[in-house]
Design a protein around this motif. Sequence first.
Motif, PDB file in Angstrom:
ATOM      1  N   THR A  17       1.369  -1.204  -0.045  1.00 28.05           N
ATOM      2  CA  THR A  17       0.206   0.216   0.208  1.00 28.05           C
ATOM      3  C   THR A  17       0.680   1.416   0.184  1.00 28.05           C
ATOM      4  N   ASP A  18       0.319   2.652  -0.023  1.00 25.91           N
ATOM      5  CA  ASP A  18       0.874   3.643  -0.481  1.00 25.91           C
ATOM      6  C   ASP A  18       2.053   3.837   1.723  1.00 25.91           C
ATOM      7  N   ASP A  19       1.216   3.456   2.504  1.00 24.22           N
ATOM      8  CA  ASP A  19       2.479   3.083   3.105  1.00 24.22           C
ATOM      9  C   ASP A  19       2.580   2.421   3.955  1.00 24.22           C
ATOM     10  N   SER A  20       3.541   1.405   3.288  1.00 24.95           N
ATOM     11  CA  SER A  20       4.027   0.734   2.765  1.00 24.95           C
ATOM     12  C   SER A  20       3.419  -0.371   4.032  1.00 24.95           C
ATOM     13  N   VAL A  21       2.528  -0.457   4.003  1.00 23.07           N
ATOM     14  CA  VAL A  21       2.161  -1.692   4.863  1.00 23.07           C
ATOM     15  C   VAL A  21       1.856  -3.218   3.933  1.00 23.07           C
ATOM     16  N   VAL A  22       2.095  -3.928   4.483  1.00 20.23           N
ATOM     17  CA  VAL A  22       1.656  -5.466   3.793  1.00 20.23           C
ATOM     18  C   VAL A  22       0.673  -5.776   3.896  1.00 20.23           C
ATOM     19  N   ILE A  23      -0.403  -6.613   2.748  1.00 13.22           N
ATOM     20  CA  ILE A  23      -1.815  -6.921   2.932  1.00 13.22           C
ATOM     21  C   ILE A  23      -1.638  -8.176   2.257  1.00 13.22           C
ATOM     22  N   GLN A  24      -1.851  -9.456   2.943  1.00 14.34           N
ATOM     23  CA  GLN A  24      -1.839 -10.430   2.710  1.00 14.34           C
ATOM     24  C   GLN A  24      -3.037 -11.005   2.539  1.00 14.34           C
ATOM     25  N   LEU A  25      -3.668 -11.614   1.134  1.00 12.35           N
ATOM     26  CA  LEU A  25      -4.523 -12.078   0.791  1.00 12.35           C
ATOM     27  C   LEU A  25      -4.761 -13.260   0.474  1.00 12.35           C
ATOM     28  N   ASN A  26      -5.476 -14.155   1.394  1.00  8.66           N
ATOM     29  CA  ASN A  26      -5.525 -15.624   1.564  1.00  8.66           C
ATOM     30  C   ASN A  26      -6.278 -15.868   0.735  1.00  8.66           C
ATOM     31  N   ASP A  27      -6.150 -16.899  -0.118  1.00 10.90           N
ATOM     32  CA  ASP A  27      -7.744 -17.635  -1.059  1.00 10.90           C
ATOM     33  C   ASP A  27      -8.479 -18.728  -0.569  1.00 10.90           C
ATOM     34  N   SER A  28      -8.279 -18.529   1.253  1.00  7.11           N
ATOM     35  CA  SER A  28      -8.693 -20.020   1.796  1.00  7.11           C
ATOM     36  C   SER A  28     -10.371 -19.266   1.469  1.00  7.11           C
ATOM     37  N   GLN A  29     -10.560 -18.343   1.886  1.00  6.30           N
ATOM     38  CA  GLN A  29     -12.211 -18.008   2.003  1.00  6.30           C
ATOM     39  C   GLN A  29     -12.479 -16.839   0.633  1.00  6.30           C
ATOM     40  N   ASN A  30     -12.704 -16.611   0.137  1.00  8.79           N
ATOM     41  CA  ASN A  30     -13.168 -15.828  -1.593  1.00  8.79           C
ATOM     42  C   ASN A  30     -13.979 -14.836  -0.451  1.00  8.79           C
ATOM     43  N   ILE A  31     -13.429 -13.536  -1.495  1.00 13.96           N
ATOM     44  CA  ILE A  31     -13.366 -12.405  -1.167  1.00 13.96           C
ATOM     45  C   ILE A  31     -14.608 -11.890  -0.779  1.00 13.96           C
ATOM     46  N   LYS A  32     -16.185 -12.356  -1.507  1.00 14.17           N
ATOM     47  CA  LYS A  32     -17.266 -12.477  -1.684  1.00 14.17           C
ATOM     48  C   LYS A  32     -17.567 -13.165   0.215  1.00 14.17           C
ATOM     49  N   THR A  33     -17.516 -14.181   0.270  1.00 17.49           N
ATOM     50  CA  THR A  33     -18.045 -14.105   1.909  1.00 17.49           C
ATOM     51  C   THR A  33     -16.792 -13.609   2.772  1.00 17.49           C
ATOM     52  N   ARG A  34     -15.548 -12.440   2.340  1.00 19.87           N
ATOM     53  CA  ARG A  34     -14.956 -12.180   3.418  1.00 19.87           C
ATOM     54  C   ARG A  34     -15.386 -10.683   3.388  1.00 19.87           C
ATOM     55  N   PHE A  35     -15.834 -10.081   2.310  1.00 25.15           N
ATOM     56  CA  PHE A  35     -16.850  -9.477   2.493  1.00 25.15           C
ATOM     57  C   PHE A  35     -18.203  -9.194   3.936  1.00 25.15           C
ATOM     58  N   ALA A  36     -19.298 -10.513   2.485  1.00 24.23           N
ATOM     59  CA  ALA A  36     -20.683 -10.824   4.154  1.00 24.23           C
ATOM     60  C   ALA A  36     -19.975 -10.859   5.751  1.00 24.23           C
ATOM     61  N   LYS A  37     -18.421 -11.051   6.500  1.00 22.34           N
ATOM     62  CA  LYS A  37     -18.244 -11.596   6.838  1.00 22.34           C
ATOM     63  C   LYS A  37     -18.254 -10.188   7.639  1.00 22.34           C
ATOM     64  N   ALA A  38     -17.003  -9.362   6.751  1.00 19.83           N
ATOM     65  CA  ALA A  38     -16.749  -8.055   6.943  1.00 19.83           C
ATOM     66  C   ALA A  38     -18.036  -7.520   8.187  1.00 19.83           C
ATOM     67  N   VAL A  39     -19.031  -7.262   6.693  1.00 17.16           N
ATOM     68  CA  VAL A  39     -20.529  -6.660   6.703  1.00 17.16           C
ATOM     69  C   VAL A  39     -21.000  -6.346   7.980  1.00 17.16           C
ATOM     70  N   ARG A  40     -21.514  -7.771   7.946  1.00 16.71           N
ATOM     71  CA  ARG A  40     -21.726  -7.950   9.055  1.00 16.71           C
ATOM     72  C   ARG A  40     -21.284  -7.692  11.069  1.00 16.71           C
ATOM     73  N   ARG A  41     -19.576  -7.783  10.605  1.00 17.28           N
ATOM     74  CA  ARG A  41     -19.111  -7.440  12.427  1.00 17.28           C
ATOM     75  C   ARG A  41     -19.669  -6.329  12.504  1.00 17.28           C
ATOM     76  N   ARG A  42     -19.165  -5.730  11.099  1.00 11.36           N
ATOM     77  CA  ARG A  42     -19.242  -4.042  11.351  1.00 11.36           C
ATOM     78  C   ARG A  42     -20.427  -3.362  11.830  1.00 11.36           C
ATOM     79  N   ARG A  43     -21.366  -4.370  11.146  1.00 13.15           N
ATOM     80  CA  ARG A  43     -22.909  -3.535  11.775  1.00 13.15           C
ATOM     81  C   ARG A  43     -22.953  -3.949  13.128  1.00 13.15           C
ATOM     82  N   ARG A  44     -22.822  -5.081  13.495  1.00  7.59           N
ATOM     83  CA  ARG A  44     -22.729  -5.537  14.473  1.00  7.59           C
ATOM     84  C   ARG A  44     -22.192  -4.438  15.849  1.00  7.59           C
ATOM     85  N   GLU A  45     -20.742  -4.312  15.346  1.00  8.45           N
ATOM     86  CA  GLU A  45     -20.372  -3.046  16.196  1.00  8.45           C
ATOM     87  C   GLU A  45     -21.111  -1.989  16.417  1.00  8.45           C
ATOM     88  N   LEU A  46     -21.694  -1.616  15.577  1.00 15.43           N
ATOM     89  CA  LEU A  46     -22.407  -0.074  14.885  1.00 15.43           C
ATOM     90  C   LEU A  46     -24.118  -0.829  15.880  1.00 15.43           C
TER      91      LEU A  46
END
Length: 101
Positions: A17-46
């Motif tokens: 990234t621009d901040d020289s932070v390395v992000i690991q993208l793992n294929d163990s879960q597809n992006i749709k599943t990761r995105f789904a979990k992320a939306v639910r997690r953040r929604r519940r946090e709020l």
Amino acid sequence: MFAKCGDLSVDALSALTDDSVVIQLNDSQNIKTRFAKAVRRRRRELDLTQEQLAEISNLDRTYISLIERAERSPTLENVEKLAHGLGLKIWEFFARYVEES
């Protein structure tokens, strides 16, 4: 190391990234599943219901449900609406939630 576009056998891909932070993208879960979990997690946090998030994001509640069950892939426009509804910029949402899922 960056993979070629056609190389589907790669297990992980590192992106700088621009901040020289390395992000690991793992294929163990597809992006749709990761995105789904992320939306639910953040929604519940709020402490928001799907209906509340839908209203804030100007999206339909059933669409939010489909996204959270990884049954729909939102457009970029809708990703932006969701991020806004979840109180984050798009990059913050992906950095904090999608990559951790």
